[in-house]
Design an enzyme around this catalytic site. Structure first.
Site, PDB file in Angstrom:
ATOM      1  N   SER A   8       0.894  -1.142  -0.048  1.00 51.81           N
ATOM      2  CA  SER A   8       0.087  -0.024  -0.026  1.00 51.81           C
ATOM      3  C   SER A   8       0.987   0.956  -0.042  1.00 51.81           C
ATOM      4  O   SER A   8       1.810   1.495   0.915  1.00 51.81           O
ATOM      5  CB  SER A   8      -0.972   0.032   1.285  1.00 51.81           C
ATOM      6  OG  SER A   8      -1.300   1.401   1.385  1.00 51.81           O
ATOM      7  N   HIS A  31      -1.032  -1.336  -4.349  1.00 56.14           N
ATOM      8  CA  HIS A  31      -2.532  -0.683  -3.586  1.00 56.14           C
ATOM      9  C   HIS A  31      -2.425   0.594  -3.646  1.00 56.14           C
ATOM     10  O   HIS A  31      -1.372   1.133  -2.917  1.00 56.14           O
ATOM     11  CB  HIS A  31      -2.487  -1.779  -2.331  1.00 56.14           C
ATOM     12  CG  HIS A  31      -3.609  -1.497  -1.737  1.00 56.14           C
ATOM     13  ND1 HIS A  31      -5.026  -2.104  -1.884  1.00 56.14           N
ATOM     14  CD2 HIS A  31      -4.026  -0.654  -0.690  1.00 56.14           C
ATOM     15  CE1 HIS A  31      -6.242  -1.688  -1.251  1.00 56.14           C
ATOM     16  NE2 HIS A  31      -5.300  -0.713  -0.264  1.00 56.14           N
ATOM     17  N   ASP A  33      -4.345   3.786  -2.358  1.00 59.56           N
ATOM     18  CA  ASP A  33      -5.417   4.297  -1.464  1.00 59.56           C
ATOM     19  C   ASP A  33      -6.051   5.608  -1.701  1.00 59.56           C
ATOM     20  O   ASP A  33      -5.314   6.442  -1.425  1.00 59.56           O
ATOM     21  CB  ASP A  33      -4.946   4.003   0.206  1.00 59.56           C
ATOM     22  CG  ASP A  33      -4.737   2.765   0.496  1.00 59.56           C
ATOM     23  OD1 ASP A  33      -5.894   1.944   0.615  1.00 59.56           O
ATOM     24  OD2 ASP A  33      -3.654   2.273   1.033  1.00 59.56           O
ATOM     25  N   MET A  35      -8.618   8.388  -0.516  1.00 58.88           N
ATOM     26  CA  MET A  35      -9.284   8.908   0.586  1.00 58.88           C
ATOM     27  C   MET A  35      -9.829  10.391   0.385  1.00 58.88           C
ATOM     28  O   MET A  35      -8.995  11.075  -0.431  1.00 58.88           O
ATOM     29  CB  MET A  35      -8.487   8.779   1.624  1.00 58.88           C
ATOM     30  CG  MET A  35      -7.750   7.339   1.956  1.00 58.88           C
ATOM     31  SD  MET A  35      -7.237   7.321   3.741  1.00 58.88           S
ATOM     32  CE  MET A  35      -6.330   5.699   3.871  1.00 58.88           C
ATOM     33  N   HIS A  64      -8.206   1.077  -4.307  1.00 51.81           N
ATOM     34  CA  HIS A  64      -8.968   1.054  -3.198  1.00 51.81           C
ATOM     35  C   HIS A  64      -9.630   2.410  -2.976  1.00 51.81           C
ATOM     36  O   HIS A  64      -8.963   3.226  -2.356  1.00 51.81           O
ATOM     37  CB  HIS A  64      -8.331   0.650  -1.830  1.00 51.81           C
ATOM     38  CG  HIS A  64      -8.963   0.390  -0.577  1.00 51.81           C
ATOM     39  ND1 HIS A  64      -8.266   0.368   0.557  1.00 51.81           N
ATOM     40  CD2 HIS A  64     -10.403   0.577  -0.439  1.00 51.81           C
ATOM     41  CE1 HIS A  64      -9.342   0.264   1.498  1.00 51.81           C
ATOM     42  NE2 HIS A  64     -10.485   0.145   0.741  1.00 51.81           N
ATOM     43  N   MET A  66     -11.716   4.895  -0.869  1.00 48.65           N
ATOM     44  CA  MET A  66     -12.374   5.318   0.235  1.00 48.65           C
ATOM     45  C   MET A  66     -12.956   6.587   0.464  1.00 48.65           C
ATOM     46  O   MET A  66     -12.501   7.430   0.765  1.00 48.65           O
ATOM     47  CB  MET A  66     -11.384   5.122   1.497  1.00 48.65           C
ATOM     48  CG  MET A  66     -11.147   3.757   1.862  1.00 48.65           C
ATOM     49  SD  MET A  66      -9.396   3.530   2.823  1.00 48.65           S
ATOM     50  CE  MET A  66      -8.430   3.470   1.185  1.00 48.65           C
ATOM     51  N   MET A 135     -11.727  -5.468   5.092  1.00 48.77           N
ATOM     52  CA  MET A 135     -11.015  -4.701   6.015  1.00 48.77           C
ATOM     53  C   MET A 135     -10.637  -5.102   7.536  1.00 48.77           C
ATOM     54  O   MET A 135     -11.508  -5.469   8.262  1.00 48.77           O
ATOM     55  CB  MET A 135     -11.616  -3.189   6.356  1.00 48.77           C
ATOM     56  CG  MET A 135     -11.598  -2.438   4.998  1.00 48.77           C
ATOM     57  SD  MET A 135     -10.111  -2.384   4.070  1.00 48.77           S
ATOM     58  CE  MET A 135      -9.234  -1.271   5.303  1.00 48.77           C
ATOM     59  N   ASP A 173      -6.891  -6.194   4.437  1.00 44.85           N
ATOM     60  CA  ASP A 173      -5.924  -4.725   4.308  1.00 44.85           C
ATOM     61  C   ASP A 173      -6.076  -4.109   5.744  1.00 44.85           C
ATOM     62  O   ASP A 173      -7.353  -3.899   6.049  1.00 44.85           O
ATOM     63  CB  ASP A 173      -6.684  -3.745   3.144  1.00 44.85           C
ATOM     64  CG  ASP A 173      -6.021  -2.778   3.080  1.00 44.85           C
ATOM     65  OD1 ASP A 173      -4.919  -2.318   3.896  1.00 44.85           O
ATOM     66  OD2 ASP A 173      -6.768  -1.662   2.374  1.00 44.85           O
TER      67      ASP A 173
HETATM   68  C1  DX5 Z   1      -6.070   1.693   5.388  1.00 44.72           C
HETATM   69  C2  DX5 Z   1      -5.656   1.413   4.072  1.00 44.72           C
HETATM   70  C3  DX5 Z   1      -4.424   0.530   3.873  1.00 44.72           C
HETATM   71  C4  DX5 Z   1      -3.191   0.896   4.869  1.00 44.72           C
HETATM   72  C5  DX5 Z   1      -2.784  -0.342   5.542  1.00 44.72           C
HETATM   73  O1  DX5 Z   1      -7.320   2.414   5.476  1.00 44.72           O
HETATM   74  O2  DX5 Z   1      -6.667   1.053   3.421  1.00 44.72           O
HETATM   75  O3  DX5 Z   1      -4.283   0.142   2.696  1.00 44.72           O
HETATM   76  O4  DX5 Z   1      -2.292   1.722   3.881  1.00 44.72           O
HETATM   77  O5  DX5 Z   1      -1.782  -0.005   5.914  1.00 44.72           O
HETATM   78  P1  DX5 Z   1      -1.094  -1.076   6.979  1.00 44.72           P
HETATM   79  O6  DX5 Z   1      -0.540  -2.158   6.283  1.00 44.72           O
HETATM   80  O7  DX5 Z   1       0.306  -0.410   7.593  1.00 44.72           O
HETATM   81  O8  DX5 Z   1      -1.882  -1.362   8.112  1.00 44.72           O
HETATM   82 ZN    ZN Z   2      -6.363   0.016   1.328  1.00 42.66          ZN
END
Ligand code: DX5
Ligand code: ZN
Length: 223
Positions: A8, A31, A33, A35, A64, A66, A135, A173
């Site tokens: 990620s 990956h 993210d 947000m 991903h 969010m 999650m 994740d």
């Molecule tokens: C959290 C993200 C993850 C995050 C995971 O909301 O969706 O992808 O980066 O990070 P670690 O592996 O450090 O928990």
């Molecule tokens: Zn993620």
């Protein structure tokens, strides 16, 4: 089948993504993210950044989302050429319809559920998706500890996938690291997101290999 390790980039250097991609070249997917400081209380980047990332790496992107209003926005992410687009069930009016749209654009369609969301309604329509993301932390931030109670959903989903021989990736994740990945693989996950566990390692490529070997052990011990 070999486990997939998807680093990620939430834990990467935000002004050096291209350089950091080079340090994880042996990963399976990257990956990404997204947000919006609305669906989750954190903000990363949006469409132009994801489109540009896809131009500078040959690796498939595992996006991903969010974000709120995902029925409106997710198709645009698929249109960037992203290999896979996963959206949160909690943010969609009609997850099945959105998955069909994403597939029609050419992306794999993933549905994600937060720790407090029941998996059962999505198990009933699993064939509509290419990936189920359970999650294992509350979405929003990297570096949190895995929530053990979420793992029951991983086992439940695995039983359903195997019983019906469904062609779907089961992703986890949040809080995945060398201490738990083998066990989570044994419970049923095959696709692992790891942020801090990869990016904090001295040798990221070696760490990816290590995580994959541990996950493969867990998968082999499953039956
Ligand atoms: C959290 C993200 C993850 C995050 C995971 O909301 O969706 O992808 O980066 O990070 P670690 O592996 O450090 O928990
Ligand atoms: Zn993620």
């Amino acid at each position: 089948m070999s486990a997939r390790i998807n680093p990620s980039i939430l834990s990467a250097d935000f002004v050096n993504f291209e350089r950091d991609f080079g340090t994880i070249a042996n990963c399976d997917l990257i990956h990404v993210d997204v947000m919006d400081n609305n669906f989750v209380p954190n903000l990363t980047f949006g469409l132009p950044m994801v489109a540009r990332m896809q131009q500078v790496t040959p690796k498939p992107l595992d996006v991903h989302l969010m974000i709120a209003n995902v029925d409106k926005w997710a198709p645009d992410y698929a249109a960037t050429g992203a290999f896979s687009v996963t959206f949160h069930a909690e943010a969609s009016e009609n997850p099945v319809e959105l998955a069909r749209t994403l597939r029609s654009i050419g992306a794999r369609a993933g549905v994600a559920i937060k720790p407090g969301t029941d998996v059962q309604p999505y198990l009933d329509v699993l064939h509509e998706f290419d990936q189920l993301l359970v999650m294992t932390v509350e979405p929003g931030f990297g570096g949190q500890s895995l929530i053990e109670q979420t793992l029951a959903k991983v086992s439940k989903a695995r039983r359903k996938i195997d019983a019906e021989k469904l062609d779907i990736w089961l992703q986890v994740d949040g809080g995945i690291d060398v201490s738990n990945i083998e066990r989570v693989a044994e419970l049923g996950a095959d696709t692992f997101v790891a942020g801090s566990a990869v990016f904090k390692a001295e040798d990221r490529a070696k760490q990816i290999e290590h995580l994959r070997n541990l996950a493969d052990l867990g998968i082999r011990h499953r039956h």
